[in-house]
Write a protein that holds these residues in place. Structure first.
Motif, mmCIF file in Angstrom:
data_model
loop_
_atom_site.group_PDB
_atom_site.id
_atom_site.type_symbol
_atom_site.label_atom_id
_atom_site.label_comp_id
_atom_site.label_asym_id
_atom_site.label_seq_id
_atom_site.Cartn_x
_atom_site.Cartn_y
_atom_site.Cartn_z
ATOM 1 N N PRO A 66 -4.185 11.276 36.574
ATOM 2 C CA PRO A 66 -5.005 12.479 36.892
ATOM 3 C C PRO A 66 -5.443 13.026 35.485
ATOM 4 C CG PRO A 66 -2.863 12.554 38.068
ATOM 5 C CD PRO A 66 -2.929 11.197 37.411
ATOM 6 N N GLU A 67 -4.420 13.062 34.353
ATOM 7 C CA GLU A 67 -5.318 13.633 33.492
ATOM 8 C C GLU A 67 -6.299 12.793 32.567
ATOM 9 O OE1 GLU A 67 -1.364 11.495 32.228
ATOM 10 O OE2 GLU A 67 -2.324 12.502 33.857
ATOM 11 N N GLN A 68 -6.037 11.703 32.782
ATOM 12 C CA GLN A 68 -7.333 10.397 32.198
ATOM 13 C C GLN A 68 -8.588 10.783 33.083
ATOM 14 O OE1 GLN A 68 -6.170 6.582 32.107
ATOM 15 N NE2 GLN A 68 -7.501 5.996 30.437
ATOM 16 N N ALA A 69 -8.396 10.977 34.437
ATOM 17 C CA ALA A 69 -9.613 11.123 35.252
ATOM 18 C C ALA A 69 -10.387 12.629 35.142
ATOM 19 C CB ALA A 69 -9.212 11.216 36.644
ATOM 20 N N ALA A 70 -9.327 13.489 34.435
ATOM 21 C CA ALA A 70 -10.204 14.836 34.124
ATOM 22 C C ALA A 70 -10.374 14.811 32.640
ATOM 23 C CB ALA A 70 -8.943 15.945 34.404
ATOM 24 N N GLY A 106 -8.800 14.585 30.253
ATOM 25 C CA GLY A 106 -7.894 15.462 29.419
ATOM 26 C C GLY A 106 -7.242 14.770 28.305
ATOM 27 N N GLU A 107 -6.137 15.538 27.568
ATOM 28 C CA GLU A 107 -5.454 14.773 26.576
ATOM 29 C C GLU A 107 -4.479 13.925 27.216
ATOM 30 O OE1 GLU A 107 -2.211 16.105 22.911
ATOM 31 O OE2 GLU A 107 -3.346 17.582 24.024
ATOM 32 N N LEU A 108 -4.748 12.570 26.563
ATOM 33 C CA LEU A 108 -3.702 11.594 26.827
ATOM 34 C C LEU A 108 -2.185 11.575 25.931
ATOM 35 C CD1 LEU A 108 -6.212 8.480 27.721
ATOM 36 C CD2 LEU A 108 -5.430 10.589 29.018
ATOM 37 N N THR A 109 -1.187 11.120 26.879
ATOM 38 C CA THR A 109 -0.076 10.607 26.124
ATOM 39 C C THR A 109 0.613 9.487 26.459
ATOM 40 O OG1 THR A 109 1.225 12.078 27.652
ATOM 41 C CG2 THR A 109 0.474 13.447 26.097
ATOM 42 N N PHE A 110 1.858 9.017 26.142
ATOM 43 C CA PHE A 110 2.468 7.847 26.814
ATOM 44 C C PHE A 110 2.409 8.071 28.486
ATOM 45 C CE2 PHE A 110 4.615 7.665 22.446
ATOM 46 C CZ PHE A 110 3.789 6.838 21.681
ATOM 47 N N ALA A 111 2.612 9.275 28.735
ATOM 48 C CA ALA A 111 2.780 9.203 30.328
ATOM 49 C C ALA A 111 1.705 8.657 31.001
ATOM 50 C CB ALA A 111 2.919 10.886 30.678
ATOM 51 N N THR A 112 0.352 8.524 30.414
ATOM 52 C CA THR A 112 -0.710 8.166 31.373
ATOM 53 C C THR A 112 -0.481 6.386 31.594
ATOM 54 O OG1 THR A 112 -3.266 7.873 31.220
ATOM 55 C CG2 THR A 112 -2.324 7.513 29.205
ATOM 56 N N ASP A 113 0.114 5.892 30.634
ATOM 57 C CA ASP A 113 0.163 4.500 30.797
ATOM 58 C C ASP A 113 1.455 4.416 31.558
ATOM 59 O OD1 ASP A 113 -1.411 3.465 28.824
ATOM 60 O OD2 ASP A 113 -0.113 3.117 27.287
ATOM 61 N N VAL A 114 2.257 5.193 31.917
ATOM 62 C CA VAL A 114 3.447 5.110 32.905
ATOM 63 C C VAL A 114 2.755 5.116 34.420
ATOM 64 C CG1 VAL A 114 5.380 6.319 33.850
ATOM 65 C CG2 VAL A 114 5.113 5.965 31.566
ATOM 66 N N TRP A 115 1.821 6.034 34.515
ATOM 67 C CA TRP A 115 1.012 6.263 35.880
ATOM 68 C C TRP A 115 0.423 5.022 36.040
ATOM 69 C CZ3 TRP A 115 0.230 10.394 39.278
ATOM 70 C CH2 TRP A 115 -0.883 10.153 40.369
ATOM 71 N N SER A 116 -0.387 4.406 35.161
ATOM 72 C CA SER A 116 -0.943 3.111 35.551
ATOM 73 C C SER A 116 -0.103 1.978 35.584
ATOM 74 C CB SER A 116 -2.011 3.113 34.506
ATOM 75 O OG SER A 116 -2.978 4.211 34.210
ATOM 76 N N TRP A 117 0.950 2.067 35.067
ATOM 77 C CA TRP A 117 1.996 0.855 35.191
ATOM 78 C C TRP A 117 2.401 0.884 36.470
ATOM 79 C CZ3 TRP A 117 6.924 1.393 36.613
ATOM 80 C CH2 TRP A 117 7.798 0.514 36.634
ATOM 81 N N PHE A 161 -14.512 -0.936 39.318
ATOM 82 C CA PHE A 161 -13.185 -1.066 38.571
ATOM 83 C C PHE A 161 -13.632 -0.454 37.073
ATOM 84 C CE2 PHE A 161 -12.459 -4.243 41.646
ATOM 85 C CZ PHE A 161 -11.392 -3.702 42.345
ATOM 86 N N VAL A 162 -14.781 -0.340 36.668
ATOM 87 C CA VAL A 162 -14.748 0.382 35.378
ATOM 88 C C VAL A 162 -15.865 1.313 35.351
ATOM 89 C CG1 VAL A 162 -15.553 -0.208 32.916
ATOM 90 C CG2 VAL A 162 -14.729 -2.170 34.497
ATOM 91 N N ASN A 163 -15.678 2.456 34.640
ATOM 92 C CA ASN A 163 -16.732 3.542 34.239
ATOM 93 C C ASN A 163 -17.047 3.802 32.927
ATOM 94 O OD1 ASN A 163 -14.853 5.266 33.240
ATOM 95 N ND2 ASN A 163 -14.672 6.635 35.063
ATOM 96 N N ALA A 164 -17.919 4.757 32.695
ATOM 97 C CA ALA A 164 -18.234 5.136 31.208
ATOM 98 C C ALA A 164 -17.160 5.701 30.545
ATOM 99 C CB ALA A 164 -19.401 5.706 31.270
ATOM 100 N N GLY A 165 -15.905 6.133 30.925
ATOM 101 C CA GLY A 165 -15.155 6.613 30.214
ATOM 102 C C GLY A 165 -14.053 5.593 29.574
#
Length: 423
Positions: A194-198, A200-211, A181-185
């Motif tokens: 997907p952008e977090q896994a890559a 990449g640059e994060l926006t508010f949209a990354t929280d929407v995906w995880s939510w 459940f946890v990695n070095a990133g």
């Protein structure tokens, strides 16, 4: 560095250790009693083996300060301050007594009752979860590690998002953690976008995906993927199975469609306004159950002076008296009769803050005043209509009734309305 804080110990002459919880990626977590404020707090510090790295310590403190900056909100676990105790960098946050949402999923506590009650509970948690993230985004803070483990539950089901801003610190703090459940990133692979896994640059949209992944998990009873970007395919497969898994409630079709929009691989195609997401969910709740969700969106006008007061109290603990006094003045400028700010200001003026407990304000919105919020809004609307049609006595009567509702006697709308009614 060896840390040997045990239950019953009093550290720094101010914090009594009540319980010690197992270490996670963040490090050790304690339940402590603040002997000055007479409330319980959660104390967290990095793992001892990481405290020798100055860069790790600085990053930890910086990220915790981002959480402190959010202020007070009923669906966010309040972070009071960061402070070195016995030369150990610690973060002091609100202690929430019901465990995490992940605990509720794993223990099946989330699934007590009939199916309709379970679905209502899940949607209600998703709404509160959205309000908490909306507050963070309003303060320009991306959580970047949204998951059920970072959602705390009160014993009566109120939802509070926690550990804001700590994912970046986690990049250092979890570098040697090889769990699923946890990695070095500094992110949680099963929930990352997907952008977090890559990277990449994060926006508010990354929280929407995880939510959305977290909401999907609530309906499925767990996750069956190790890589967050796979959640989109998992949602599709889930839909082909009739939007339910064994012994779990059926996901309403409108919720399924909303999650599909939130799990678009292109972040530009996802909704990013959590207030709008919460409003949609409130509409779904009404359509499904024939009644409004029991809580209302928190009233921000009530939160600001309370937040200023509480931040001032925290600064006094850190010895930053001048800054605390300035914040109390701001609170009183917004609400001249704010009781906690008045009391605390008087103690600072008399220089009694070292021997007398200062007072924290409790958020005057959320579960405690949910029904009163609706009644307050109705009464104020009636007062406006009465005033607009020349019925001044009726307007004053509605205003008086609104003022008597617990928690709303000092609402800014009442003061503004009083001014408008003056001859």
């Amino acid at each position: 560095m060896r840390i040997s804080w045990q239950v019953g110990s009093v550290i720094d002459g101010l914090y009594e250790i009540l319980a010690v919880f197992s270490s996670g990626g963040m490090g050790t977590v304690y339940r402590v009693r603040h002997l000055g404020w007479n409330i319980d707090l959660a104390l967290k510090h990095p793992k001892p083996e990481l405290l020798g790295d100055p860069d790790t310590v600085i990053l930890f403190e910086q990220e915790c300060e981002a959480w402190v900056g959010i202020g007070l909100h009923p669906h966010v676990a309040t972070c009071h301050y960061t402070k070195k105790v016995s030369n150990v960098p610690c973060v002091f946050a609100e202690f929430v007594d019901g465990g995490s949402l992940r605990d509720w999923i794993a223990s099946k506590r989330l699934y007590h009752g009939e199916e309709a009650a379970i679905v209502a509970r899940i949607i209600g948690i998703a709404i509160q979860f959205s309000w908490g993230l909306a507050w963070a985004h309003q303060h320009r803070l991306i959580h970047s590690d949204v998951k059920p483990g970072n959602v705390l539950m009160t014993s009566d089901g109120l939802t509070k998002v926690t550990d804001f801003g700590l994912a970046k610190a986690g990049r250092c703090l979890t570098a040697n953690d090889t769990s699923l459940f946890v990695n070095a990133g500094g992110m949680t692979p099963g929930y990352c976008s997907p952008e977090q896994a890559a990277y990449g640059e994060l926006t508010f949209a990354t929280d929407v995906w995880s939510w959305a992944v977290s909401v999907l998990e609530m309906f499925m009873g767990g996750i069956c993927w190790q890589h967050g970007p796979a959640a989109c395919a998992a949602l599709t497969a889930y839909g082909e199975q009739g939007r339910r898994t064994r012994c779990m409630p059926e996901m309403p079709v409108m919720v399924f469609k909303l999650l599909g929009e939130c799990l678009q691989r292109n972040p530009a195609q996802r909704p990013t306004d959590f207030k709008k997401i919460a409003a949609l969910l409130c509409g779904f709740y009404r359509e499904l159950f024939g009644e409004d969700f029991e809580l209302d969106e928190p009233d921000e006008k009530l939160l600001i002076p309370d937040a200023l007061n509480n931040r001032a109290v925290s600064l006094v603990d850190l010895g930053r008296i001048d800054e605390a006094s300035a914040l109390l003045k701001q609170a009183l400028a917004l609400e001249s009769d704010h009781p906690e700010a008045l009391y605390n200001s008087s103690l600072l003026i008399a220089n009694l803050h070292r021997t007398t407990a200062l007072r924290l304000a409790v958020p005057r919105s959320g579960a405690e005043y949910s029904h009163n919020t609706r009644r307050f809004k109705r009464l104020m609307e009636k007062a406006r209509i009465a005033a607009g049609t020349g019925r001044r006595d009726d307007a004053l009567r509605y205003l008086h009734t609104a003022r008597e509702l617990p928690g709303f006697e000092r609402h800014p709308a009442i003061r503004a309305f009083n001014v408008s009614l003056k001859p």
